[in-house]
Design a protein around this motif. Structure first.
Motif, mmCIF file in Angstrom:
data_model
loop_
_atom_site.group_PDB
_atom_site.id
_atom_site.type_symbol
_atom_site.label_atom_id
_atom_site.label_comp_id
_atom_site.label_asym_id
_atom_site.label_seq_id
_atom_site.Cartn_x
_atom_site.Cartn_y
_atom_site.Cartn_z
ATOM 1 N N PHE A 87 0.829 -1.213 0.000
ATOM 2 C CA PHE A 87 0.000 0.000 0.000
ATOM 3 C C PHE A 87 0.863 1.261 0.000
ATOM 4 O O PHE A 87 0.611 2.202 -0.751
ATOM 5 C CB PHE A 87 -0.915 0.015 1.235
ATOM 6 C CG PHE A 87 -1.975 -1.067 1.244
ATOM 7 C CD1 PHE A 87 -2.291 -1.783 0.098
ATOM 8 C CD2 PHE A 87 -2.663 -1.370 2.420
ATOM 9 C CE1 PHE A 87 -3.271 -2.784 0.117
ATOM 10 C CE2 PHE A 87 -3.636 -2.360 2.440
ATOM 11 C CZ PHE A 87 -3.939 -3.072 1.295
ATOM 12 N N VAL A 88 1.891 1.277 0.867
ATOM 13 C CA VAL A 88 2.709 2.493 0.992
ATOM 14 C C VAL A 88 3.477 2.755 -0.308
ATOM 15 O O VAL A 88 3.487 3.884 -0.832
ATOM 16 C CB VAL A 88 3.676 2.372 2.196
ATOM 17 C CG1 VAL A 88 4.682 3.511 2.196
ATOM 18 C CG2 VAL A 88 2.882 2.370 3.509
ATOM 19 N N LEU A 89 4.104 1.705 -0.853
ATOM 20 C CA LEU A 89 4.843 1.896 -2.114
ATOM 21 C C LEU A 89 3.888 2.254 -3.252
ATOM 22 O O LEU A 89 4.212 3.078 -4.113
ATOM 23 C CB LEU A 89 5.629 0.630 -2.464
ATOM 24 C CG LEU A 89 6.892 0.388 -1.628
ATOM 25 C CD1 LEU A 89 7.501 -0.976 -1.959
ATOM 26 C CD2 LEU A 89 7.925 1.486 -1.876
ATOM 27 N N GLY A 90 2.711 1.632 -3.246
ATOM 28 C CA GLY A 90 1.711 1.940 -4.282
ATOM 29 C C GLY A 90 1.307 3.405 -4.217
ATOM 30 O O GLY A 90 1.269 4.099 -5.247
ATOM 31 N N GLY A 91 1.016 3.894 -3.011
ATOM 32 C CA GLY A 91 0.631 5.305 -2.847
ATOM 33 C C GLY A 91 1.767 6.230 -3.247
ATOM 34 O O GLY A 91 1.557 7.243 -3.932
ATOM 35 N N LEU A 92 2.984 5.862 -2.839
ATOM 36 C CA LEU A 92 4.163 6.680 -3.171
ATOM 37 C C LEU A 92 4.380 6.719 -4.680
ATOM 38 O O LEU A 92 4.707 7.774 -5.256
ATOM 39 C CB LEU A 92 5.380 6.072 -2.466
ATOM 40 C CG LEU A 92 6.605 6.952 -2.311
ATOM 41 C CD1 LEU A 92 6.293 8.148 -1.431
ATOM 42 C CD2 LEU A 92 7.764 6.149 -1.692
ATOM 43 N N GLY B 274 -2.864 9.798 -4.874
ATOM 44 C CA GLY B 274 -2.104 8.907 -3.990
ATOM 45 C C GLY B 274 -2.704 8.830 -2.604
ATOM 46 O O GLY B 274 -2.810 7.740 -2.027
ATOM 47 N N LEU B 275 -3.123 9.986 -2.070
ATOM 48 C CA LEU B 275 -3.713 9.976 -0.724
ATOM 49 C C LEU B 275 -5.061 9.257 -0.712
ATOM 50 O O LEU B 275 -5.370 8.509 0.222
ATOM 51 C CB LEU B 275 -3.862 11.420 -0.204
ATOM 52 C CG LEU B 275 -2.536 12.131 0.122
ATOM 53 C CD1 LEU B 275 -2.786 13.562 0.573
ATOM 54 C CD2 LEU B 275 -1.738 11.378 1.189
ATOM 55 N N VAL B 276 -5.851 9.486 -1.772
ATOM 56 C CA VAL B 276 -7.152 8.787 -1.853
ATOM 57 C C VAL B 276 -6.914 7.281 -1.898
ATOM 58 O O VAL B 276 -7.584 6.500 -1.216
ATOM 59 C CB VAL B 276 -7.960 9.260 -3.095
ATOM 60 C CG1 VAL B 276 -9.146 8.333 -3.364
ATOM 61 C CG2 VAL B 276 -8.450 10.689 -2.892
ATOM 62 N N TYR B 277 -5.917 6.879 -2.698
ATOM 63 C CA TYR B 277 -5.612 5.443 -2.770
ATOM 64 C C TYR B 277 -5.199 4.906 -1.393
ATOM 65 O O TYR B 277 -5.669 3.847 -0.966
ATOM 66 C CB TYR B 277 -4.495 5.162 -3.789
ATOM 67 C CG TYR B 277 -3.927 3.778 -3.583
ATOM 68 C CD1 TYR B 277 -4.667 2.647 -3.913
ATOM 69 C CD2 TYR B 277 -2.682 3.600 -2.973
ATOM 70 C CE1 TYR B 277 -4.181 1.374 -3.651
ATOM 71 C CE2 TYR B 277 -2.191 2.330 -2.719
ATOM 72 C CZ TYR B 277 -2.947 1.223 -3.053
ATOM 73 O OH TYR B 277 -2.472 -0.033 -2.779
ATOM 74 N N LEU B 278 -4.310 5.621 -0.706
ATOM 75 C CA LEU B 278 -3.823 5.141 0.596
ATOM 76 C C LEU B 278 -4.968 4.989 1.595
ATOM 77 O O LEU B 278 -5.053 3.977 2.311
ATOM 78 C CB LEU B 278 -2.767 6.108 1.151
ATOM 79 C CG LEU B 278 -1.382 5.980 0.517
ATOM 80 C CD1 LEU B 278 -0.491 7.150 0.911
ATOM 81 C CD2 LEU B 278 -0.713 4.662 0.920
ATOM 82 N N PRO C 194 -2.572 0.442 -7.717
ATOM 83 C CA PRO C 194 -1.316 1.169 -7.949
ATOM 84 C C PRO C 194 -0.559 0.678 -9.180
ATOM 85 O O PRO C 194 0.118 1.476 -9.849
ATOM 86 C CB PRO C 194 -0.512 0.914 -6.660
ATOM 87 C CG PRO C 194 -1.152 -0.228 -5.987
ATOM 88 C CD PRO C 194 -2.587 -0.235 -6.407
ATOM 89 N N VAL C 195 -0.675 -0.606 -9.485
ATOM 90 C CA VAL C 195 0.014 -1.137 -10.673
ATOM 91 C C VAL C 195 -0.561 -0.471 -11.925
ATOM 92 O O VAL C 195 0.174 0.023 -12.786
ATOM 93 C CB VAL C 195 -0.155 -2.676 -10.760
ATOM 94 C CG1 VAL C 195 0.452 -3.212 -12.043
ATOM 95 C CG2 VAL C 195 0.493 -3.342 -9.545
ATOM 96 N N ILE C 196 -1.891 -0.420 -12.001
ATOM 97 C CA ILE C 196 -2.537 0.158 -13.188
ATOM 98 C C ILE C 196 -2.367 1.680 -13.207
ATOM 99 O O ILE C 196 -2.117 2.275 -14.259
ATOM 100 C CB ILE C 196 -4.038 -0.214 -13.209
ATOM 101 C CG1 ILE C 196 -4.172 -1.736 -13.364
ATOM 102 C CG2 ILE C 196 -4.776 0.504 -14.330
ATOM 103 C CD1 ILE C 196 -5.579 -2.246 -13.186
ATOM 104 N N ALA C 197 -2.471 2.305 -12.037
ATOM 105 C CA ALA C 197 -2.474 3.773 -11.981
ATOM 106 C C ALA C 197 -1.107 4.366 -12.339
ATOM 107 O O ALA C 197 -1.040 5.465 -12.888
ATOM 108 C CB ALA C 197 -2.903 4.243 -10.593
ATOM 109 N N VAL C 198 -0.038 3.651 -12.023
ATOM 110 C CA VAL C 198 1.300 4.226 -12.237
ATOM 111 C C VAL C 198 1.718 4.158 -13.721
ATOM 112 O O VAL C 198 2.446 5.032 -14.199
ATOM 113 C CB VAL C 198 2.339 3.511 -11.321
ATOM 114 C CG1 VAL C 198 3.764 3.849 -11.743
ATOM 115 C CG2 VAL C 198 2.118 3.925 -9.868
ATOM 116 N N ILE C 199 1.238 3.159 -14.453
ATOM 117 C CA ILE C 199 1.699 2.962 -15.840
ATOM 118 C C ILE C 199 1.566 4.236 -16.695
ATOM 119 O O ILE C 199 2.534 4.648 -17.337
ATOM 120 C CB ILE C 199 0.989 1.752 -16.493
ATOM 121 C CG1 ILE C 199 1.464 0.463 -15.806
ATOM 122 C CG2 ILE C 199 1.271 1.686 -17.996
ATOM 123 C CD1 ILE C 199 0.727 -0.799 -16.238
#
Ligand code: SF4
Length: 183
Positions: free
Chosen positions: A31-36, A51-55, A125-130
């Motif tokens: 979760f933390v790495l995903g948000g970051l 990122g904050l909404v995701y966390l 986070p995997v999909i959102a970062v791409i």
């Protein structure tokens, strides 16, 4: 042909503390790495908000919704001196009323069921970062992205089958274990 039975798998009433720490460490790191990754990937107020909404979503889904919605129906809620793989049964006993084991499978029913939200918290986070790589590529974000993908694969291909579900007393009735053919 005679099929030899495999070695019996030990079911835990109390998971070893090391397993509980590994499970929660993997979850929190994810979760933390995903948000970051989302925050740094979009490097603006948009990324910060996303990122904050995701966390908030990920931590609430796992550490608030699960003990309130799912754990009361789980066998670990009722087993004396028990400690499940996430340790959430201990919290659930404090914050939620005893449920009904017959409803345990409901965790996988409906579009916004706890199981789907759990998967969403891992995959978002995997999909959102791409897309951020095409907006402003960053090696640091790429490393975070690969770490999150690694944690996802580690969870599905090692943690569930070797540490968590395989030793779970709820696996006979758990839709997740049934999907993984472990029940
Ligand atoms: S079988 Fe796995 S997913 Fe299902 S309750 Fe047990 S640990 Fe959780």
């Amino acid at each position: 042909m005679t099929v030899k039975p495999g070695p019996a798998v030990k079911l835990y009433t109390r998971y070893p503390v090391s397993s509980v720490l590994l499970y929660n460490g993997t979850t929190i790191a994810h979760f933390v790495l995903g948000g970051l990754g989302i925050i740094l990937g979009y490097d603006s107020w948009v990324g910060l908000i996303l990122g904050l909404v995701y966390l908030v979503f990920a931590f609430v889904e796992m550490y608030v919704l699960m003990p309130v919605e799912v754990c009361p129906d789980c066998v670990y809620y009722r087993l004396e001196n028990s400690l499940c793989i996430s340790g959430l049964n201990v919290i659930s006993r404090k914050v939620a009323r005893n449920g009904d084991p017959k409803n345990f499978a409901n965790r996988a029913k409906g579009t916004f069921c706890p199981n789907n939200l759990y998967i969403a918290a891992l995959v978002i986070p995997v999909i959102a970062v791409i897309p951020s790589f095409f907006i402003s590529f960053s090696w640091a974000v790429l490393v975070i992205f690969l770490a999150v993908v690694g944690l996802l694969l580690f969870r599905f291909f090692y943690l569930f089958g070797n540490v968590a579900c395989v030793h779970c007393r709820a696996k006979a009735v758990c839709p997740n274990a049934q999907k993984m053919k472990m029940s």
